[in-house]
Design a protein around this motif. Structure first.
Motif, PDB file in Angstrom:
ATOM      1  N   GLU A 118     -38.885   5.240   3.257  1.00  0.00           N
ATOM      2  CA  GLU A 118     -40.044   6.093   3.047  1.00  0.00           C
ATOM      3  C   GLU A 118     -40.080   6.531   1.581  1.00  0.00           C
ATOM      4  OE1 GLU A 118     -41.215   8.877   6.387  1.00  0.00           O
ATOM      5  OE2 GLU A 118     -39.104   8.559   6.866  1.00  0.00           O
ATOM      6  N   LEU A 119     -41.291   6.673   1.062  1.00  0.00           N
ATOM      7  CA  LEU A 119     -41.448   7.101  -0.323  1.00  0.00           C
ATOM      8  C   LEU A 119     -42.654   8.028  -0.436  1.00  0.00           C
ATOM      9  CD1 LEU A 119     -44.024   5.215  -1.448  1.00  0.00           C
ATOM     10  CD2 LEU A 119     -42.246   3.470  -1.392  1.00  0.00           C
ATOM     11  N   TRP A 120     -42.799   8.627  -1.580  1.00  0.00           N
ATOM     12  CA  TRP A 120     -43.893   9.576  -1.814  1.00  0.00           C
ATOM     13  C   TRP A 120     -44.299   9.490  -3.283  1.00  0.00           C
ATOM     14  CZ3 TRP A 120     -43.695  13.467  -5.422  1.00  0.00           C
ATOM     15  CH2 TRP A 120     -44.749  14.391  -5.401  1.00  0.00           C
ATOM     16  N   SER A 143     -36.814  11.727   5.593  1.00  0.00           N
ATOM     17  CA  SER A 143     -36.938  12.161   4.202  1.00  0.00           C
ATOM     18  C   SER A 143     -37.751  11.171   3.386  1.00  0.00           C
ATOM     19  CB  SER A 143     -35.544  12.303   3.574  1.00  0.00           C
ATOM     20  OG  SER A 143     -35.622  12.439   2.170  1.00  0.00           O
ATOM     21  N   ILE A 144     -38.412  11.674   2.331  1.00  0.00           N
ATOM     22  CA  ILE A 144     -39.111  10.807   1.386  1.00  0.00           C
ATOM     23  C   ILE A 144     -38.206  10.407   0.235  1.00  0.00           C
ATOM     24  CG2 ILE A 144     -41.430  11.625   1.930  1.00  0.00           C
ATOM     25  CD1 ILE A 144     -41.189  13.468  -0.577  1.00  0.00           C
ATOM     26  N   GLY A 145     -36.924  10.797   0.311  1.00  0.00           N
ATOM     27  CA  GLY A 145     -35.962  10.363  -0.687  1.00  0.00           C
ATOM     28  C   GLY A 145     -35.645  11.418  -1.724  1.00  0.00           C
ATOM     29  N   PRO A 166     -39.404  25.890   3.218  1.00  0.00           N
ATOM     30  CA  PRO A 166     -40.576  25.143   2.729  1.00  0.00           C
ATOM     31  C   PRO A 166     -41.350  25.888   1.659  1.00  0.00           C
ATOM     32  CG  PRO A 166     -41.044  26.109   4.872  1.00  0.00           C
ATOM     33  CD  PRO A 166     -39.596  26.381   4.591  1.00  0.00           C
ATOM     34  N   GLY A 167     -41.916  25.121   0.754  1.00  0.00           N
ATOM     35  CA  GLY A 167     -42.751  25.653  -0.320  1.00  0.00           C
ATOM     36  C   GLY A 167     -43.484  24.493  -0.968  1.00  0.00           C
ATOM     37  N   ASP A 192     -29.464  19.999   1.461  1.00  0.00           N
ATOM     38  CA  ASP A 192     -28.349  20.272   0.551  1.00  0.00           C
ATOM     39  C   ASP A 192     -28.026  19.106  -0.367  1.00  0.00           C
ATOM     40  OD1 ASP A 192     -27.939  22.858   1.516  1.00  0.00           O
ATOM     41  OD2 ASP A 192     -26.676  22.147   3.162  1.00  0.00           O
ATOM     42  N   SER A 193     -28.444  17.893   0.011  1.00  0.00           N
ATOM     43  CA  SER A 193     -28.144  16.710  -0.800  1.00  0.00           C
ATOM     44  C   SER A 193     -29.256  16.384  -1.791  1.00  0.00           C
ATOM     45  CB  SER A 193     -27.894  15.500   0.103  1.00  0.00           C
ATOM     46  OG  SER A 193     -29.074  15.139   0.802  1.00  0.00           O
ATOM     47  N   GLY A 194     -30.335  17.189  -1.811  1.00  0.00           N
ATOM     48  CA  GLY A 194     -31.426  16.942  -2.738  1.00  0.00           C
ATOM     49  C   GLY A 194     -32.512  16.046  -2.193  1.00  0.00           C
ATOM     50  N   HIS A 195     -32.408  15.631  -0.931  1.00  0.00           N
ATOM     51  CA  HIS A 195     -33.460  14.834  -0.307  1.00  0.00           C
ATOM     52  C   HIS A 195     -34.646  15.725   0.037  1.00  0.00           C
ATOM     53  CE1 HIS A 195     -30.218  11.885   0.185  1.00  0.00           C
ATOM     54  NE2 HIS A 195     -31.168  10.986   0.356  1.00  0.00           N
ATOM     55  N   ALA A 196     -35.846  15.207  -0.196  1.00  0.00           N
ATOM     56  CA  ALA A 196     -37.063  15.968   0.058  1.00  0.00           C
ATOM     57  C   ALA A 196     -37.670  15.563   1.398  1.00  0.00           C
ATOM     58  CB  ALA A 196     -38.075  15.738  -1.067  1.00  0.00           C
ATOM     59  N   PHE A 197     -38.253  16.539   2.065  1.00  0.00           N
ATOM     60  CA  PHE A 197     -38.927  16.321   3.343  1.00  0.00           C
ATOM     61  C   PHE A 197     -40.326  16.916   3.238  1.00  0.00           C
ATOM     62  CE2 PHE A 197     -34.480  16.175   4.162  1.00  0.00           C
ATOM     63  CZ  PHE A 197     -34.284  15.326   5.242  1.00  0.00           C
TER      64      PHE A 197
END
Length: 521
Positions: A302-304, A326-328, A353-354, A394-399
Motif C-alpha cells: 500500500e502507498l499514499w 499501513s501506507i508505509g 489521529p491528526g 511506534d515504528s513510524g508507519h503511517a495509517f
C-alpha cells in the motif's frame, strides 16, 4: 563518445537509459513497442520540433490524452526542450480543460484524437502557439526534426518542471508547481523502495497524466526496466498481458485488483512471476490484499501520495517486514508528522489521529498563481498540510484514517467513511463499496454505504447491516445501504466520493440541512 551523466532531472532519464541499454525494450503499448534508443530519439524530435516552432525554456506545454507511446514521447520531449510540462486529467470537460490552459498560460497542447473531437471546438480561440493531435499529425510534427540530442537547457533542480492540477473537488482546480528535483526524486526513491531493476516488466493502466502513473513509468525508466502501458484498464486484457510479457510488477488502484479477482480467466493465469504489486489512491480492504498475496505469493504494497508531492509521500520497502493496513513510511529525505487539526504543527504521540504533514524536497513549490491557497497549504517552515487524517505507530508507519473533508458528523460523532468501507468490504458478497453522506433532520447527516455486489451474490440491506453490527460501534454503522452497478471514479480509478449522492434515490427527497455545505457533498 562521452557517456551522459546520471539523470539529475527527468529530462535526462531517457538519454541515460539509452546510453546504458539502447536496445532494451522501454515501452510496450497496444500499437507500438519502443526500445530506449528509439524512445530517446523520438523525444529528441519532439524537443527539436518545439524549439523550431518558437518554444522557449519555461513555456508551458499541456498534454491531454489517453495513455499512448506518443504521450510518453511528448512528455519527455517537452522537458528536453526546457519547457514546463502540464499533464492534464483526460476526463476533464472542454470548459475545465480551457480553464487549465488559461490558468497556467499554456503555449502548446498535445491532445488525443478522441479528445480533440470531443472538446476541440471549445478551444478554437485559446491562444496557443501550436496544437498537435496524437495521430498522423504527431508523425508530421516530428517528421523533419532532428533525432539528435538538442543542447541542454540550463535548469536548476528547484526550477519549475511540471504543473499538475488537483481534482478540483471544490471550486476550480489548483495547479501544484512541481520542481524538476521533486519529480525525479519521487520516481527514484519509489523505484528504490520497490526494488525495481532492469529485469522488471511493469504492467500499468494508471493514467500517465496522474502523478502515480508518472512515477510508475519514469521510476521504471530510471531502473532500466520495461513498461507495459495499457490505454485503459481491462481485467481480462491485463491477465493476457501478464502472461504475454512475463510481468513481474503490477501497479494499480483498489478497483483494479477487485476486478482482477473477479475476472473469469484468473484461475487460468500464472501469476507466480509477479514479485511485487502496489496499490494506492484510497483505502483498501485487507481481505482483498490477502487474496491477491495468496494468489501471487508476493507482497502487495500500500502507498499514499498527492499531486502536491509529485507522487508518493509514503510507501513500503519491498524487503521490509509487512505492516498490514499501513501506507508505509516516508520516502528517503522527507519527513512526516501527525499534528492536531487545529493548525498547529506540534507532533502528536503515536496512535493519536491528526492531520498528516509532510516536509522535504518532494513538496510542491506552491499553487500556480494562488498565493492565498499556497499559504493555507504550506507552513512558514515548509510543512505541507495534506488534509488527510492519520496516525503513526511506534515504528513510524503511517495509517490513513480518512480525508478531513470526507468526515461525516452524525449526531455529534465524527465518522470516517474509510473505516466503514474497510468493514463492509470484508462481507463475502461485496465486490466494491463506498460510503457517503445523506442529510438527516435529526442527526444532521448519516452514513450511507453504496455497494457493488459480486456476480451471483444475493445479499440484502439486512445482511450488510447485521455484518456491520458485529464489527462497528453503533454510531459508525451505515444507516442505509444502496446497491449500485458501479461506483463513480476518476480516470486513475480513485473514488469520486462527491458523486455518490447522484446514485442515491433518497438524496433527492431528503430534508436539507444548513450543516451540510455544497463543498462537502
Amino acid at each position: 563518445m562521452t557517456a551522459p551523466r546520471p539523470a539529475v532531472s527527468l529530462a535526462e532519464v531517457l538519454p541515460w537509459a539509452a546510453h546504458r541499454s539502447p536496445d532494451h525494450v522501454a515501452l510496450v503499448t497496444s500499437t507500438r513497442t519502443l526500445t530506449y534508443s528509439e524512445l530517446d530519439s523520438l523525444s529528441n524530435r519532439v524537443a527539436a520540433a518545439l524549439r523550431a516552432r518558437g518554444f522557449e525554456p519555461g513555456d508551458v506545454v499541456s498534454l491531454f490524452a489517453q495513455n499512448s507511446w506518443q504521450w510518453i514521447a511528448a512528455y519527455h520531449g517537452i522537458l528536453k526542450a526546457g519547457a514546463v510540462v502540464n499533464p492534464v486529467n483526460v476526463m476533464l470537460t472542454g470548459p475545465e480543460l480551457r480553464y487549465v490552459l488559461d490558468d497556467c498560460g499554456a503555449r502548446g497542447l498535445f491532445i488525443g484524437t478522441a479528445e480533440h473531437e470531443r472538446v476541440g471546438a471549445q478551444l478554437r480561440d485559446v491562444d496557443l502557439l501550436t496544437t498537435v493531435t496524437l495521430d498522423d499529425a504527431f508523425d508530421r510534427f516530428v517528421e523533419h526534426a532532428s533525432s539528435a540530442a538538442i543542447p541542454p537547457v540550463d535548469r536548476r533542480p528547484r526550477d519549475l518542471g511540471s504543473i499538475g492540477y488537483t481534482s478540483g473537488t471544490t471550486g476550480h482546480p489548483k495547479g501544484a508547481m512541481q520542481s524538476l528535483e521533486s519529480v525525479l526524486l519521487n520516481c527514484a526513491h519509489t523505484a528504490t523502495m520497490h526494488g525495481k531493476t532492469s529485469a522488471d516488466v511493469v504492467l500499468s493502466a494508471l493514467p500517465a497524466a496522474h502523478v502515480y502513473g508518472n512515477v510508475v513509468v519514469n521510476g521504471t525508466f530510471l531502473a532500466g526496466g520495461t513498461v507495459v502501458l495499457m490505454e485503459r484498464f481491462d481485467a481480462d486484457r491485463a491477465l493476457e498481458l501478464i502472461t504475454e510479457h512475463g510481468v513481474t510488477v503490477i501497479e494499480g488502484v483498489p478497483a483494479m485488483y477487485s476486478m482482477l479477482l473477479c475476472a473469469p480467466d484468473l484461475e487460468g493465469t500464472d501469476l507466480t512471476g509477479i514479485r511485487v504489486s502496489t496499490v494506492g489512491g484510497q483505502t483498501f480492504s485487507r481481505v482483498i490484499i490477502d487474496k491477491w498475496e495468496r494468489l501471487t505469493g508476493a507482497p502487495l504494497l500500500e502507498l499514499w501520495g498527492m499531486t502536491e508531492l509529485s507522487g508518493l509521500g509514503t510507501t513500503h520497502s519491498v524487503y521490509a517486514p509487512g505492516c498490514p493496513g499501513s501506507i508505509g513510511v516516508s520516502l528517503p529525505g522527507s519527513q512526516i508528522v501527525v499534528a492536531p487539526t487545529d493548525g498547529s504543527v506540534i507532533p502528536l504521540p503515536p496512535g493519536e489521529p491528526g492531520e498528516l504533514l509532510v516536509r522535504g524536497p518532494l513538496v510542491m513549490l506552491g499553487y500556480y498563481g494562488m498565493r492565498e491557497a499556497t499559504a493555507q497549504a504550506l507552513t512558514d517552515d515548509g510543512w505541507l498540510r495534506t488534509g488527510d487524517v492519520a496516525y503513526l505507530d511506534d515504528s513510524g508507519h503511517a495509517f490513513i484514517v480518512d480525508r478531513l473533508k470526507d468526515m461525516i458528523i452524525t449526531g455529534g460523532y465524527n465518522v470516517y467513511p474509510a473505516e466503514i468501507e474497510r468493514v463492509v468490504a470484508e462481507h463475502p458478497d461485496v465486490a466494491m463499496v463506498a460510503v457517503g453522506r445523506r442529510p438527516d433532520p435529526v442527526k444532521g447527516e448519516i452514513a450511507v454505504a453504496y455497494v457493488v455486489l459480486r456476480a451471483g451474490a444475493d445479499a440484502d440491506r439486512d445482511s450488510i447491516s447485521a455484518f456491520c453490527t458485529e464489527r462497528l460501534a453503533a454510531y459508525k454503522r451505515p444507516r442505509d445501504v444502496v446497491f449500485v452497478d458501479a461506483l463513480p471514479t476518476t480516470s486513475s480509478g480513485k473514488l469520486l466520493r462527491r458523486k455518490l449522492s447522484d446514485l442515491d434515490p433518497a438524496a433527492a427527497v431528503a430534508p436539507s440541512t444548513a450543516a451540510l455545505s455544497t463543498a462537502d457533498r
